[in-house]
Write a protein that holds these residues in place. Structure first.
Motif, PDB file in Angstrom:
ATOM      1  N   LEU A  92       0.810  -1.203   0.000  1.00 18.43           N
ATOM      2  CA  LEU A  92       0.000   0.000   0.000  1.00 18.43           C
ATOM      3  C   LEU A  92       0.856   1.271   0.000  1.00 18.43           C
ATOM      4  O   LEU A  92       0.545   2.241  -0.701  1.00 18.43           O
ATOM      5  N   ALA A  93       1.948   1.261   0.763  1.00 16.33           N
ATOM      6  CA  ALA A  93       2.764   2.469   0.914  1.00 16.33           C
ATOM      7  C   ALA A  93       3.435   2.909  -0.387  1.00 16.33           C
ATOM      8  O   ALA A  93       3.729   4.093  -0.567  1.00 16.33           O
ATOM      9  N   THR A  94       3.663   1.958  -1.288  1.00 18.55           N
ATOM     10  CA  THR A  94       4.379   2.283  -2.527  1.00 18.55           C
ATOM     11  C   THR A  94       3.549   2.050  -3.776  1.00 18.55           C
ATOM     12  O   THR A  94       4.058   2.186  -4.890  1.00 18.55           O
ATOM     13  N   MET A  95       2.273   1.724  -3.626  1.00 16.67           N
ATOM     14  CA  MET A  95       1.413   1.437  -4.775  1.00 16.67           C
ATOM     15  C   MET A  95       1.279   2.675  -5.657  1.00 16.67           C
ATOM     16  O   MET A  95       1.011   3.770  -5.177  1.00 16.67           O
ATOM     17  N   THR A  96       1.449   2.470  -6.957  1.00 17.01           N
ATOM     18  CA  THR A  96       1.370   3.587  -7.895  1.00 17.01           C
ATOM     19  C   THR A  96      -0.037   3.693  -8.482  1.00 17.01           C
ATOM     20  O   THR A  96      -0.834   2.747  -8.428  1.00 17.01           O
ATOM     21  N   VAL A  97      -0.319   4.833  -9.055  1.00 14.94           N
ATOM     22  CA  VAL A  97      -1.599   5.032  -9.735  1.00 14.94           C
ATOM     23  C   VAL A  97      -1.748   4.028 -10.866  1.00 14.94           C
ATOM     24  O   VAL A  97      -2.832   3.472 -11.092  1.00 14.94           O
ATOM     25  N   GLU A  98      -0.647   3.771 -11.560  1.00 12.87           N
ATOM     26  CA  GLU A  98      -0.677   2.829 -12.691  1.00 12.87           C
ATOM     27  C   GLU A  98      -1.030   1.424 -12.214  1.00 12.87           C
ATOM     28  O   GLU A  98      -1.819   0.716 -12.863  1.00 12.87           O
ATOM     29  N   GLN A  99      -0.452   1.005 -11.087  1.00 11.57           N
ATOM     30  CA  GLN A  99      -0.758  -0.324 -10.559  1.00 11.57           C
ATOM     31  C   GLN A  99      -2.225  -0.426 -10.148  1.00 11.57           C
ATOM     32  O   GLN A  99      -2.888  -1.438 -10.403  1.00 11.57           O
ATOM     33  N   LEU A 100      -2.732   0.613  -9.516  1.00  8.72           N
ATOM     34  CA  LEU A 100      -4.125   0.608  -9.088  1.00  8.72           C
ATOM     35  C   LEU A 100      -5.073   0.601 -10.282  1.00  8.72           C
ATOM     36  O   LEU A 100      -6.038  -0.172 -10.329  1.00  8.72           O
ATOM     37  N   ASN A 101      -4.792   1.435 -11.252  1.00  5.40           N
ATOM     38  CA  ASN A 101      -5.656   1.509 -12.425  1.00  5.40           C
ATOM     39  C   ASN A 101      -5.650   0.207 -13.222  1.00  5.40           C
ATOM     40  O   ASN A 101      -6.682  -0.202 -13.776  1.00  5.40           O
ATOM     41  N   GLU A 102      -4.485  -0.445 -13.290  1.00  3.21           N
ATOM     42  CA  GLU A 102      -4.409  -1.693 -14.061  1.00  3.21           C
ATOM     43  C   GLU A 102      -5.297  -2.767 -13.451  1.00  3.21           C
ATOM     44  O   GLU A 102      -6.086  -3.415 -14.160  1.00  3.21           O
ATOM     45  N   ILE A 103      -5.204  -2.957 -12.139  1.00  3.41           N
ATOM     46  CA  ILE A 103      -5.976  -4.041 -11.535  1.00  3.41           C
ATOM     47  C   ILE A 103      -7.462  -3.716 -11.493  1.00  3.41           C
ATOM     48  O   ILE A 103      -8.313  -4.591 -11.687  1.00  3.41           O
ATOM     49  N   MET A 104      -7.802  -2.450 -11.285  1.00  2.81           N
ATOM     50  CA  MET A 104      -9.204  -2.057 -11.333  1.00  2.81           C
ATOM     51  C   MET A 104      -9.763  -2.221 -12.752  1.00  2.81           C
ATOM     52  O   MET A 104     -10.900  -2.670 -12.940  1.00  2.81           O
ATOM     53  N   GLY A 105      -8.949  -1.882 -13.742  1.00  2.00           N
ATOM     54  CA  GLY A 105      -9.396  -1.984 -15.127  1.00  2.00           C
ATOM     55  C   GLY A 105      -9.713  -3.400 -15.544  1.00  2.00           C
ATOM     56  O   GLY A 105     -10.685  -3.647 -16.270  1.00  2.00           O
ATOM     57  N   ILE A 106      -8.899  -4.347 -15.090  1.00  2.39           N
ATOM     58  CA  ILE A 106      -9.107  -5.741 -15.482  1.00  2.39           C
ATOM     59  C   ILE A 106     -10.123  -6.433 -14.575  1.00  2.39           C
ATOM     60  O   ILE A 106     -11.089  -7.047 -15.047  1.00  2.39           O
ATOM     61  N   ASN A 107      -9.933  -6.333 -13.273  1.00  2.58           N
ATOM     62  CA  ASN A 107     -10.772  -7.107 -12.351  1.00  2.58           C
ATOM     63  C   ASN A 107     -12.171  -6.535 -12.160  1.00  2.58           C
ATOM     64  O   ASN A 107     -13.132  -7.297 -11.995  1.00  2.58           O
ATOM     65  N   VAL A 108     -12.289  -5.212 -12.146  1.00  2.00           N
ATOM     66  CA  VAL A 108     -13.599  -4.596 -11.918  1.00  2.00           C
ATOM     67  C   VAL A 108     -14.240  -4.160 -13.229  1.00  2.00           C
ATOM     68  O   VAL A 108     -15.322  -4.630 -13.595  1.00  2.00           O
ATOM     69  N   ASN A 109     -13.582  -3.255 -13.955  1.00  2.00           N
ATOM     70  CA  ASN A 109     -14.147  -2.820 -15.239  1.00  2.00           C
ATOM     71  C   ASN A 109     -14.356  -4.005 -16.166  1.00  2.00           C
ATOM     72  O   ASN A 109     -15.348  -4.073 -16.898  1.00  2.00           O
ATOM     73  N   GLY A 110     -13.412  -4.947 -16.149  1.00  3.66           N
ATOM     74  CA  GLY A 110     -13.526  -6.114 -17.014  1.00  3.66           C
ATOM     75  C   GLY A 110     -14.766  -6.941 -16.724  1.00  3.66           C
ATOM     76  O   GLY A 110     -15.380  -7.516 -17.637  1.00  3.66           O
ATOM     77  N   THR A 111     -15.159  -7.021 -15.463  1.00  2.82           N
ATOM     78  CA  THR A 111     -16.392  -7.717 -15.108  1.00  2.82           C
ATOM     79  C   THR A 111     -17.599  -6.998 -15.697  1.00  2.82           C
ATOM     80  O   THR A 111     -18.469  -7.614 -16.324  1.00  2.82           O
ATOM     81  N   PHE A 112     -17.660  -5.678 -15.497  1.00  2.00           N
ATOM     82  CA  PHE A 112     -18.763  -4.891 -16.059  1.00  2.00           C
ATOM     83  C   PHE A 112     -18.829  -5.035 -17.578  1.00  2.00           C
ATOM     84  O   PHE A 112     -19.896  -5.297 -18.141  1.00  2.00           O
ATOM     85  N   PHE A 113     -17.685  -4.848 -18.245  1.00  2.00           N
ATOM     86  CA  PHE A 113     -17.668  -4.839 -19.710  1.00  2.00           C
ATOM     87  C   PHE A 113     -18.054  -6.193 -20.291  1.00  2.00           C
ATOM     88  O   PHE A 113     -18.782  -6.271 -21.287  1.00  2.00           O
ATOM     89  N   ALA A 114     -17.552  -7.274 -19.683  1.00  2.00           N
ATOM     90  CA  ALA A 114     -17.885  -8.614 -20.182  1.00  2.00           C
ATOM     91  C   ALA A 114     -19.376  -8.897 -20.037  1.00  2.00           C
ATOM     92  O   ALA A 114     -20.022  -9.421 -20.950  1.00  2.00           O
ATOM     93  N   VAL A 115     -19.926  -8.549 -18.889  1.00  2.00           N
ATOM     94  CA  VAL A 115     -21.358  -8.769 -18.674  1.00  2.00           C
ATOM     95  C   VAL A 115     -22.179  -7.926 -19.643  1.00  2.00           C
ATOM     96  O   VAL A 115     -23.125  -8.429 -20.278  1.00  2.00           O
ATOM     97  N   GLN A 116     -21.847  -6.649 -19.774  1.00  2.00           N
ATOM     98  CA  GLN A 116     -22.597  -5.782 -20.684  1.00  2.00           C
ATOM     99  C   GLN A 116     -22.547  -6.293 -22.119  1.00  2.00           C
ATOM    100  O   GLN A 116     -23.559  -6.271 -22.834  1.00  2.00           O
ATOM    101  N   ALA A 117     -21.385  -6.764 -22.544  1.00  2.00           N
ATOM    102  CA  ALA A 117     -21.236  -7.234 -23.918  1.00  2.00           C
ATOM    103  C   ALA A 117     -22.072  -8.475 -24.198  1.00  2.00           C
ATOM    104  O   ALA A 117     -22.548  -8.670 -25.317  1.00  2.00           O
ATOM    105  N   CYS A 118     -22.266  -9.304 -23.184  1.00  2.00           N
ATOM    106  CA  CYS A 118     -22.979 -10.570 -23.366  1.00  2.00           C
ATOM    107  C   CYS A 118     -24.451 -10.486 -22.991  1.00  2.00           C
ATOM    108  O   CYS A 118     -25.202 -11.458 -23.186  1.00  2.00           O
ATOM    109  N   LEU A 119     -24.882  -9.353 -22.479  1.00  2.00           N
ATOM    110  CA  LEU A 119     -26.192  -9.274 -21.845  1.00  2.00           C
ATOM    111  C   LEU A 119     -27.350  -9.582 -22.790  1.00  2.00           C
ATOM    112  O   LEU A 119     -28.274 -10.338 -22.436  1.00  2.00           O
ATOM    113  N   ASP A 120     -27.344  -9.029 -23.994  1.00  2.00           N
ATOM    114  CA  ASP A 120     -28.450  -9.281 -24.920  1.00  2.00           C
ATOM    115  C   ASP A 120     -28.591 -10.773 -25.218  1.00  2.00           C
ATOM    116  O   ASP A 120     -29.710 -11.306 -25.268  1.00  2.00           O
ATOM    117  N   ALA A 121     -27.457 -11.448 -25.414  1.00  3.50           N
ATOM    118  CA  ALA A 121     -27.501 -12.883 -25.713  1.00  3.50           C
ATOM    119  C   ALA A 121     -27.976 -13.675 -24.496  1.00  3.50           C
ATOM    120  O   ALA A 121     -28.716 -14.654 -24.638  1.00  3.50           O
TER     121      ALA A 121
END
Length: 258
Positions: free
Chosen positions: A100-129
């Motif tokens: 936590l003491a040395t975590m960079t913005v880039e590290q935080l954004n990367e994991i949020m982008g894949i683990n959280v945003n990626g969940t939203f985006f995958a679900v949204q993309a598949c939702l109609d089907a």
């Protein structure tokens, strides 16, 4: 009971580790399976191996789940291959170490982008089907880390895994009128390529902290995912289920009987 031969399934992060274990269980159960991954490395080999496991069709597709357009293209490819989609296993995720003491913005954004945003985006993309399926299933791979436990160096990872559960609960309410269930699996320590990188000493110490006396396998996660995808699981939604050999149960190592 538990017939999956008529089901089509997409597993993100499906070329290795837990994702490959999930895909393998579905393939052996006779489902049509699509495995999606960021890298081509291992994707073709995974598809070939899964194709030997059951009568269903297996396809591979490249995706960057942190990119909405990439997820849209992934879903279109899979739906075209199978003529629809019944089950989304949103499994793609990363777990880099960052104090936590040395975590960079880039590290935080990367994991949020894949683990959280990626969940939203995958679900949204598949939702109609999934709506068109009439019995769609969304299964998230969360973790015991974050929702139940913590581990030094993984504050950002734990935050993403807890965020998935917040998403799940409201998504389950919104999608229930469409006969779609949304559930999450919380793996404990699972023996995979990523776990092997931690070394034998770490693996042995973790096994000692688990009442079952051993780490789980990717297939252990796959078996629960397969059940949640069945018609018999239609009344289960908005739930998070730990698959951890009892790891979260003891107060201390003294409570474990070996």
């Amino acid at each position: 009971m538990f017939d999956l031969q008529s089901r089509s399934v997409l597993v993100t992060g499906g070329s290795k580790g837990i994702g490959r274990g999930i895909a393998g269980v579905f393939a052996r159960a006779g489902a049509d399976v699509a495995v999606a991954a960021r890298s081509a490395a291992g994707l073709d080999e995974t598809v070939a191996a899964l194709d030997e496991l059951g009568p269903g069709k297996v396809v591979g597709v490249r995706v960057d789940v942190s990119d909405r357009q990439s997820c849209t293209e992934m879903a279109a490819t899979v739906i075209d291959a199978f003529g629809g989609l019944d089950v989304l296993c949103a499994n793609a995720g990363i777990f880099p170490d960052a104090p936590l003491a040395t975590m960079t913005v880039e590290q935080l954004n990367e994991i949020m982008g894949i683990n959280v945003n990626g969940t939203f985006f995958a679900v949204q993309a598949c939702l109609d089907a999934l709506i068109a399926s009439g019995s769609g299933r969304i299964i998230l791979t969360s973790s015991i880390t974050g929702p139940i436990t913590g581990y030094p160096g993984w504050s950002h990872y734990g935050a993403t895994k807890a965020a998935q559960l917040g998403f799940m609960r409201t998504a389950a309410i919104e999608l229930a009128p469409h006969k779609i269930t949304v559930n999450a699996i919380l793996p404990g320590n699972i023996m995979s390529e990523g776990m092997a990188e931690n070394g034998e000493e770490y693996i042995a110490s973790m096994a000692r902290s688990i009442p079952a006396g051993a780490l789980g396998t990717p297939e252990d996660i796959g078996h629960l995912a397969a059940f949640l995808a069945t018609a018999e699981a239609a009344y289960i939604t908005g739930q998070s289920i730990a698959v951890d050999g009892g790891q979260v149960l003891p107060e201390s190592l003294d409570a474990i009987i070996n």
